[in-house]
Design a protein around this motif. Sequence first.
Motif, mmCIF file in Angstrom:
data_model
loop_
_atom_site.group_PDB
_atom_site.id
_atom_site.type_symbol
_atom_site.label_atom_id
_atom_site.label_comp_id
_atom_site.label_asym_id
_atom_site.label_seq_id
_atom_site.Cartn_x
_atom_site.Cartn_y
_atom_site.Cartn_z
ATOM 1 N N LEU A 162 4.806 7.392 10.551
ATOM 2 C CA LEU A 162 3.884 7.465 9.415
ATOM 3 C C LEU A 162 3.385 8.892 9.207
ATOM 4 O O LEU A 162 3.110 9.300 8.089
ATOM 5 N N LYS A 182 4.470 3.193 12.685
ATOM 6 C CA LYS A 182 4.278 1.907 12.015
ATOM 7 C C LYS A 182 4.248 0.822 13.077
ATOM 8 O O LYS A 182 4.920 0.928 14.104
ATOM 9 N N GLU A 187 1.421 -5.439 10.527
ATOM 10 C CA GLU A 187 1.578 -4.766 9.241
ATOM 11 C C GLU A 187 0.270 -4.762 8.469
ATOM 12 O O GLU A 187 -0.452 -5.767 8.427
#
Length: 191
Positions: A162, A182, A187
């Motif tokens: 990221l 990530k 999520e």
Amino acid sequence: MTQDSNEPDELDLFRQATQGVKRITTNDRADVGKPRTDKKLVKTLQARATSSQQGIKVDGLSDQFVIDVHPEEELAWAANGVQESQLKKLKTGQIPFDGSIDLHGMTVERARELLWEFLAEAARMEIRCVRVTHGKAMRKDGRKPILKSHVNTWLRQHAQVLGFTSCVPRHGGTGSVYVLLKRTMLEGRDE
């Protein structure tokens, strides 16, 4: 010139001078200082080189365009959607890293392979932040640090990354980066 019968001829003089000397028995080839090529070894090395080419992993990390960076340059990058506040926390060391890898002294190929495996393992373990130590030594030819430049380029290409920033001095300073990853199972929790 005629030779007196009282004087020994040259052959007799030579025999007298070399009496007791042993003849050297070796091959009659000159030593050129270069060893003979071991054809079996050459074939083995060629076969090994050919077979290892078939095992190359395609990892998606390109070396076609490497961004050269200076030894003391601070690195920072974030993918689209990463909040500025997250990058600021990362840069100040407020997000703890749960894994670390040191790539010092490795070849570019070896560093790339280990970095790929390390990031894959971190992703499997749902780790949020890791540290990558790349070093920052200036090369003898005066060019920019090779591993630092490659790591900077590779991390921008990796699907799990990221963002990243240079570390605080106690964690390696400009010779290391914090990498924000990530998390697939969680999520939406990386804001």
